[in-house]
Each structure stands twice: as C-alpha cells, then as structure tokens.
Design an enzyme around this catalytic site. Structure first.
Site, PDB file in Angstrom:
ATOM      1  CG  ASP A 167      55.798  23.512  16.947  1.00  0.00           C
ATOM      2  OD1 ASP A 167      54.337  23.563  16.858  1.00  0.00           O
ATOM      3  OD2 ASP A 167      56.438  23.241  15.873  1.00  0.00           O
ATOM      4  CG  ASP A 370      50.349  24.246  14.734  1.00  0.00           C
ATOM      5  OD1 ASP A 370      51.092  24.333  15.987  1.00  0.00           O
ATOM      6  OD2 ASP A 370      50.826  24.371  13.597  1.00  0.00           O
TER       7      ASP A 370
END
Length: 492
Positions: A167, A370
């Site tokens: 992430d 992201d």
C-alpha cells in the site's frame, strides 16, 4: 465501579477510541491491451480507440504468470490479486467478494483518505502518548479497507511467511499476532507468533521510534507497561497492538534486522485472508524509508491487466533500463500530507482530443497516486468533461442505468468486440498515461460494464489515481529525487 466506568466511556467516546481503551485494559489484566505513453502509427481508428474483446473482460479461473514477472536478479516480489486464481488466498473463502462489496470497501478507503487530508489541512495535532491510555480521533486513524494486491515476505527468526497487502498510501506495516485479545479476523497464513521468534522485541514508549507514530498513518499510540502501543483503523476496520521490531526477509539475500512494524493483537477485517499491510508511504516508519540505505528510497511495481495474471514489486533502481524507458513527473513532498505521493495532473484526452478542462481544476486539491485504491476519483468538473466525451464516442452502444458507484454504464452482451476510446491522463513535465483498455472500463458482467472513473462531489476534494488505471504500467517511485515515473508494457 468498573461497569459504571465502562458505561460512561462508551457513551462519551467514539467506537474506535473505546476499542483502543478496551485493548489497553485487556493488557493491564494480563494479556487485454497494453498501456502506452504515446500513440503508435496504426489505422486512424485504432490510434484513438482500443479494440476490446468482450470475452477478455470476463474473470478467469486459470493463473497465467506474466512472462515479464518478478525479476529474480533483483530484489523483487511476485504481485498477485488477492481474489484471483494466482493467489493462495483464493482458498480462504470459496467465493470471492461481489463487485458491490469490493466497491463499497473502495468507497470506505476513499473516505478515510479524505478524512486524513481534511484533518492534516486543518492543522490538527496528533495525539501524544499517555502512561495509562490513548484515545483515537473520531474519524480516520490510518488507511484500511480495499487494497487488492498482495506480496509475501518473511518475518522473524526463524522466518515465517506472511502475506500482506502492499500500500503506497500507508506508512505503517502491521500483521496479526498471537495471542488474539478480543478479536482477530480469519487469515490464510498461520498468525504470526512473536514468542516463537528469537529476534522479536517490543519497542519502548521512551524510544524516539514510538514518537514517530504520531506523524505516520498510524496516528494513535499509547503505553502499556512501558511498551509502545499503536492503533490504526477506520469505521469497522482496525488493528491495535504492540509497536515492535523483528527480522524482515524480502529475498534470501535481502534480510533486514530490527524492522519496525505493528504486531496486532486486536484486529477486525475483512482483508481478504491477508495477514495485514505493507506500508510503502514516505514516512520514516515505512518500508521504503527503513530500507533506504540499501535501495535508495526507490521501488517500482506492475499491476497486471487482469486478476488471472501476475505482476511484481521491485526494490531499488533498474539503472539504465529505467533511465531509458521511464518518463518521470515531479512528486514533491506536500508538507500538509507528507505521507502521500502527489502528482501534478494537468489534463485528460479522450479519443485523441484534449478536453477543455482548466489546469486549476486539478491543482486546487491535488492528485495522489494510490496502489490500494481501486477506482480513480476525479474533480467533478473534470469527470463531467470525461464522461460526456466518453459517451459521445460510445453512442453506438446500449447505455444502461448506473450501477453501484458508477453512473456511465453499458450493455455489451450482444457484442464480441467493442471499440473503447483511448483515455490519456496528462501530468506535469509532459508525462502521459495512455491507459490500458481495461484501465478505462470496469467489468461487472457482460450486460453491466462501466466507465471506470468516479466524480468527486466538487473540485475541492483531492483526486486519486487508483489501481485499475495503473494496470500494466511499470510505475517507479523515486522518493529520493521526489518523482514518480511510468513506462509501458511493465507486465503481461
């Protein structure tokens, strides 16, 4: 007396504040179509459109490792979609989550990002540790939810494999740990047992590292018998436990002593059977920063075109190969949001024509990239222009009512092939992402296929470039030089 105190706490503090208090109390008691950066000289229509085979949109039950998979000559990990046929987590549940569930998680993730941005912009200070307890802010403390791509690393000595969601919008790495106090969600790997590791140690409250939790995406911390305790969560997703250090193994030759992470003893998912998160943000606690001496704060990845293929996560620069193939756009650290990777988005083209969108529309709130988000979010003004241009190009296909978070959807059930207009995202320094065909549309079923973007409520809400739009690109994060780069044909 204790029951009265608990009742008072429940009525006066947020659910997440209460969860951390309860955790501390328990401790006191004892324990397709390749993306391109520039058009090639083919037939005019193919210069402006992707020819998409409808059958290629459908999910496959067969794993097809990419011929451009992870590079064994470098520090590289195989990336797979956690719900796809290449994932060992597919055995965790017989049926993968529905699209509605995946998109609902993505909405929660987007909300948590916006909450962090709003909190930081307002200048709210993070909490300071207390010798007895800690409280959580009323909204987000870290980013959880969504995140579809996983890697496997080793933790402890002897090494135990843990499968983590990687992430780029999170700084903090955490995994579930034994013993579970109150709650642990179900995961595929055995839950990590710190007592079985010869190199495990808790980090003390007096350590400077404990203080760094305040600036990471794990923004709440406290103390229990002098040990540093962390908390990260949003809504019904959370992890609480000890801030600790242990040996991290990426490859047999890439081993790091004293890697700092969260050892979660009180957790709630769902996280698709994964053991936790691998944080690749910009904070000093991220994996990127903790391994900076070896890898120079550089990593790259490729997300495959579909769930049935594999990609890679590689640490360190590819040297001359990257310098020749990758086009970089600046990604300076934003002092209000120092953990995130922001990009200077400047425009959008559809079918070869740049849309008349003022650059100020993108610069007002900014755009971050992201890996954990699924669908890209755009400023309302930009999305309206994109949607209108897309619908104009798709006029020959049957449009249907919106589905879930999407408002521009089509029925392709009567077609073998469809012509989808190319969508190009423009960034500063003349960098372009000519999106993969499957980075433009999102498949729910043959009669429900939608434009894979969502418009924000207004232009003051930050934009997000999600994983769907990043498919097949070799994406390079060079935090040492403050830039993010893209190259074509990264995998499959």
């Amino acid at each position: 007396m204790r029951a009265s105190l608990m009742a008072t706490l429940i009525s006066t503090i947020s659910p997440l504040r209460f969860l951390l208090f309860a955790f501390l109390l328990s401790l006191e008691r004892g324990f397709g179509f390749e993306g391109r950066l520039s058009s090639e000289s083919h037939h005019l229509h193919l210069q402006t459109h992707h020819k998409v085979h409808v059958s290629s949109l459908m999910p496959s039950t067969i794993c097809s490792p990419s011929p451009k998979g992870h590079d064994k000559k470098r520090t590289s990990l195989e990336v797979v979609h956690k719900h796809g046929p290449c994932s060992k987590l597919k055995h965790h549940k017989p049926n993968p989550p529905s699209h509605a569930e995946i998109l609902a998680e993505d909405e929660s993730r987007f909300a948590s990002i916006q909450s962090i941005l709003a909190k930081n912009l307002a200048g709210q200070s993070n909490l300071k540790p207390s010798s007895t307890k800690a409280t959580l802010p009323a909204k987000s403390v870290g980013i959880l939810g969504s995140g579809n791509y996983i890697v496997t690393v080793g933790l402890g000595s002897p090494k135990k494999d843990v499968t983590l969601i990687f992430d780029t919008a999170s700084d903090f790495t955490w995994t579930q740990c034994q013993p579970c106090l109150g709650s642990c969600y179900s995961q595929q790997d055995p839950i990590f047992d710190p007592s079985a590791s010869l190199s495990y140690a808790n980090i003390s409250c007096s350590s400077p590292s404990c203080q760094k939790l305040a600036s990471s995406t794990a923004t709440v911390f406290g103390c229990s018998t002098s040990n540093c305790v962390y908390g990260v969560g949003f809504s019904d997703f959370f992890s609480f436990g000890f801030f600790a250090k242990d040996m991290l193994t990426l490859t047999p030759t890439d081993v790091f002593d004293d890697f700092q992470f969260g050892c979660g003893h009180y957790n709630r998912g769902p996280f698709g059977g994964s053991a936790g998160f691998l944080g690749l943000g910009r904070n000093p606690l991220s994996l990127t920063s903790q391994t900076a001496q070896k890898y120079g704060k550089v990593f790259s990845y490729c997300l495959p075109s579909s769930d049935s293929f594999t990609g890679y996560l590689t640490f360190g620069s590819r040297g001359e190969e990257d310098s020749k193939q990758v086009k970089y756009t600046p990604s300076p650290v934003n002092p209000n949001y120092p953990s995130f990777y922001f990009l200077g988005m400047e425009g959008i083209s559809v079918a070869g024509k740049k849309l008349a969108i003022p650059t100020s529309v993108f610069s007002e709130a900014g755009t971050l990239i992201d890996s954990g988000a699924v669908i890209s979010r755009l400023p309302g003004t930009a999305y309206s222009a994109l949607r209108n241009a897309f619908m104009e190009q798709m006029a020959n296909y049957t449009r249907i009512d919106g589905v879930s978070i999407f408002d521009t959807c089509y029925d392709f059930s009567e077609h073998d092939n469809v012509m989808v207009p190319r969508v190009v995202l423009h960034f500063s320094d003349d960098v372009e992402m000519d999106l993969h065909g499957l980075g433009i549309i999102y498949y729910l079923n043959p009669s429900q296929i939608c434009l894979a973007f969502v418009g924000n409520s207004d232009d003051s809400v930050a934009s997000v470039i999600g994983s769907v739009q990043q498919r097949t690109f070799h994406v390079v994060y060079d935090d040492a030089q403050g830039r993010v780069g893209f190259a074509t044909k990264g995998c499959n």
